[in-house]
Structures are given as C-alpha cells and as structure tokens.
Enzyme design. Structure first.
Site, PDB file in Angstrom:
ATOM      1  N   ALA A  58      75.504  50.815  48.973  1.00 35.84           N
ATOM      2  CA  ALA A  58      75.472  49.039  48.440  1.00 35.84           C
ATOM      3  C   ALA A  58      76.474  48.905  47.340  1.00 35.84           C
ATOM      4  O   ALA A  58      76.687  47.560  47.289  1.00 35.84           O
ATOM      5  CB  ALA A  58      74.091  49.090  48.018  1.00 35.84           C
ATOM      6  N   GLU A  87      64.395  58.855  41.013  1.00 31.47           N
ATOM      7  CA  GLU A  87      63.787  59.527  39.618  1.00 31.47           C
ATOM      8  C   GLU A  87      64.414  59.095  38.157  1.00 31.47           C
ATOM      9  O   GLU A  87      63.783  59.190  37.168  1.00 31.47           O
ATOM     10  CB  GLU A  87      63.771  61.059  39.533  1.00 31.47           C
ATOM     11  CG  GLU A  87      62.873  61.814  40.497  1.00 31.47           C
ATOM     12  CD  GLU A  87      62.840  63.269  40.548  1.00 31.47           C
ATOM     13  OE1 GLU A  87      63.450  63.887  39.757  1.00 31.47           O
ATOM     14  OE2 GLU A  87      62.080  63.817  41.422  1.00 31.47           O
ATOM     15  N   THR A  88      65.671  58.701  38.540  1.00 27.68           N
ATOM     16  CA  THR A  88      66.533  58.322  37.301  1.00 27.68           C
ATOM     17  C   THR A  88      66.928  56.773  37.431  1.00 27.68           C
ATOM     18  O   THR A  88      66.543  56.030  38.512  1.00 27.68           O
ATOM     19  CB  THR A  88      67.856  59.108  37.325  1.00 27.68           C
ATOM     20  OG1 THR A  88      68.653  58.551  38.319  1.00 27.68           O
ATOM     21  CG2 THR A  88      67.409  60.542  37.340  1.00 27.68           C
ATOM     22  N   HIS A  90      69.529  55.363  37.903  1.00 28.51           N
ATOM     23  CA  HIS A  90      70.584  55.200  39.002  1.00 28.51           C
ATOM     24  C   HIS A  90      70.511  54.147  39.873  1.00 28.51           C
ATOM     25  O   HIS A  90      71.243  53.203  39.972  1.00 28.51           O
ATOM     26  CB  HIS A  90      71.118  56.575  39.687  1.00 28.51           C
ATOM     27  CG  HIS A  90      72.362  56.724  40.402  1.00 28.51           C
ATOM     28  ND1 HIS A  90      73.295  56.607  39.792  1.00 28.51           N
ATOM     29  CD2 HIS A  90      72.345  56.437  41.737  1.00 28.51           C
ATOM     30  CE1 HIS A  90      74.429  56.551  40.808  1.00 28.51           C
ATOM     31  NE2 HIS A  90      73.898  56.714  41.954  1.00 28.51           N
ATOM     32  N   PHE A 115      72.135  38.201  50.959  1.00 27.71           N
ATOM     33  CA  PHE A 115      71.466  39.305  50.282  1.00 27.71           C
ATOM     34  C   PHE A 115      70.434  39.916  51.320  1.00 27.71           C
ATOM     35  O   PHE A 115      69.359  39.696  51.015  1.00 27.71           O
ATOM     36  CB  PHE A 115      70.849  39.103  48.924  1.00 27.71           C
ATOM     37  CG  PHE A 115      70.568  40.111  48.065  1.00 27.71           C
ATOM     38  CD1 PHE A 115      71.501  40.848  47.477  1.00 27.71           C
ATOM     39  CD2 PHE A 115      69.174  40.453  47.876  1.00 27.71           C
ATOM     40  CE1 PHE A 115      70.925  42.001  46.629  1.00 27.71           C
ATOM     41  CE2 PHE A 115      68.739  41.449  47.066  1.00 27.71           C
ATOM     42  CZ  PHE A 115      69.792  42.269  46.472  1.00 27.71           C
ATOM     43  N   ARG A 129      60.175  47.040  56.389  1.00 30.16           N
ATOM     44  CA  ARG A 129      60.955  46.006  56.011  1.00 30.16           C
ATOM     45  C   ARG A 129      62.147  46.008  56.860  1.00 30.16           C
ATOM     46  O   ARG A 129      62.988  45.261  57.103  1.00 30.16           O
ATOM     47  CB  ARG A 129      61.698  45.700  54.598  1.00 30.16           C
ATOM     48  CG  ARG A 129      60.453  45.197  53.508  1.00 30.16           C
ATOM     49  CD  ARG A 129      60.638  45.526  52.190  1.00 30.16           C
ATOM     50  NE  ARG A 129      59.588  45.126  51.428  1.00 30.16           N
ATOM     51  CZ  ARG A 129      58.248  45.637  51.429  1.00 30.16           C
ATOM     52  NH1 ARG A 129      57.879  46.856  52.004  1.00 30.16           N
ATOM     53  NH2 ARG A 129      57.329  45.342  50.770  1.00 30.16           N
TER      54      ARG A 129
HETATM   55  N1  INI Z   1      73.890  53.602  47.705  1.00 31.46           N
HETATM   56  C1  INI Z   1      73.002  52.831  48.471  1.00 31.46           C
HETATM   57  O1  INI Z   1      73.237  52.162  49.286  1.00 31.46           O
HETATM   58  N2  INI Z   1      71.511  53.078  48.122  1.00 31.46           N
HETATM   59  C2  INI Z   1      70.963  54.079  47.416  1.00 31.46           C
HETATM   60  O2  INI Z   1      69.897  54.100  47.322  1.00 31.46           O
HETATM   61  C3  INI Z   1      71.996  54.679  46.713  1.00 31.46           C
HETATM   62  N3  INI Z   1      71.474  55.978  45.632  1.00 31.46           N
HETATM   63  O3  INI Z   1      70.280  55.694  45.368  1.00 31.46           O
HETATM   64  O4  INI Z   1      72.316  56.541  45.094  1.00 31.46           O
HETATM   65  C4  INI Z   1      73.269  54.483  46.717  1.00 31.46           C
HETATM   66  N4  INI Z   1      74.402  55.190  46.093  1.00 31.46           N
HETATM   67  C5  INI Z   1      75.562  55.241  46.313  1.00 31.46           C
HETATM   68  C6  INI Z   1      76.552  53.973  45.838  1.00 31.46           C
HETATM   69  O5  INI Z   1      76.080  52.862  46.468  1.00 31.46           O
HETATM   70  C7  INI Z   1      78.000  54.274  45.924  1.00 31.46           C
HETATM   71  O6  INI Z   1      78.309  54.336  47.363  1.00 31.46           O
HETATM   72  C8  INI Z   1      78.392  55.398  45.286  1.00 31.46           C
HETATM   73  O7  INI Z   1      78.058  55.363  44.055  1.00 31.46           O
HETATM   74  C9  INI Z   1      80.064  55.074  45.277  1.00 31.46           C
HETATM   75  O8  INI Z   1      80.464  54.078  44.608  1.00 31.46           O
END
Ligand code: INI
Length: 155
Positions: A58, A87-88, A90, A115, A129
């Site tokens: 994303a 959990e974090t 992030h 979006f 969803r």
């Molecule tokens: N990317 C997602 O699309 N969904 C997630 O839940 C996710 N998590 O949780 O880590 C996620 N991480 C990757 C991120 O979008 C990037 O591709 C990565 O950080 C490289 O830039």
C-alpha cells in the site's frame, strides 16, 4: 436504524469511451486480488477500458497513482490495498501515509484518485469487505470512479 445510505449515485455511470487505471498492492494478495477483480469487472461491465498496475504494498500506491494520473491518459485512478492492524504501529504509518499520498495525488493532478484501501482490524473484517458478492470495496471504488469521471466533466 442503519444509517448507511447509498454512497455512490447510480447516475452517470456510463463508462463507454472512458479509461481507468487500477493500481493494486500485492501485500495481502488474497484480499487485494478479490478487490482488483471486482473493480475491473465493474468497470468493464459499464463499458470502460482498464489498465491494471501492481505495486508491492500500500505504501507504494501513491507514487504509482500520481504517475498514472499525471499521464492524463485516464479519467480516474483507483488505488486498491489492504493494511491489516498489527501488534505495532507499523500499519498505522502505512495507512496514514497511503491515504495522505493518494489524496495529494488527486489534488495535485486534478484527476480523481479513488481510495480503495481497506484498513481492517483483522482478516475477518478484511474478508467481509472483499466478498465475491455485493460487499466489495473494489466494486464500490469502481462505481465512485465512474461517477467522479462524469462529474469532473461538468465542473
Ligand atoms: N503493506 C500493505 O499493503 N498492507 C500491510 O498490511 C502492510 N503491513 O502491515 O506491513 C504493508 N506493508 C508493506 C508496505 O506497504 C511497503 O510495501 C513496504 O514497507 C516497502 O515500502
């Protein structure tokens, strides 16, 4: 009483002569594949042309969406992804930046950027969803894109 009114108008959803870009994140692919398929099916069912572009996650959606919008080849760009709560914090950094970047891509290019990014707390909410039937945010984003494409011509 359920106050979830129909968010997308059924007016002006003709896609004939229109072209849309769908940019989809591969992260959580079992969910985003279903969003993508429903989105593409909805657009083509309305007569529109579609280009699909895939990105790793994303976080990469805004830059690809902005580039596609800048090309001026598309009536709208639809961004699809799924950021599931972890959990974090992030996931929150990713989802907030994704939303901010997609909004910025729309405002800086003048091209609608939709979006279609899920931010569920768990996989169950994500699946609810991204169903194979009517409950699919990819299809909803496609309808919103068709509506915005028609609206932009009138503003
Ligand atoms: N990317 C997602 O699309 N969904 C997630 O839940 C996710 N998590 O949780 O880590 C996620 N991480 C990757 C991120 O979008 C990037 O591709 C990565 O950080 C490289 O830039």
């Amino acid at each position: 009483m359920k106050i979830r009114s129909k968010r997308v108008s059924t007016n002006n959803l003709n896609g004939r002569g229109r072209r849309f870009a769908v940019v989809v994140a591969r992260f959580n692919a079992p969910i985003t594949d279903v969003l993508r398929d429903a989105c593409v099916d909805t657009l083509t069912a309305h007569g529109a042309g579609v280009r699909v572009v895939s990105v790793p996650g994303a976080f990469e959606l805004p830059l690809a969406a902005q580039r596609l919008a800048q090309s001026k080849k598309y009536d709208a760009v639809i961004a699809l992804g799924c950021v599931i709560r972890g959990e974090t914090p992030h996931d929150r950094y990713i989802s907030m930046e994704t939303a901010r970047g997609l909004g910025q891509a729309a405002l800086t290019t003048g091209v609608p950027v939709l979006f279609g990014v899920l931010t569920p707390l768990n996989e169950r909410q994500a699946r609810a969803r991204a169903g194979r039937g009517p409950n699919n945010k990819g299809a909803e984003a496609a309808l919103a894109a068709l509506e915005m494409a028609a609206l932009m011509e009138t503003l």
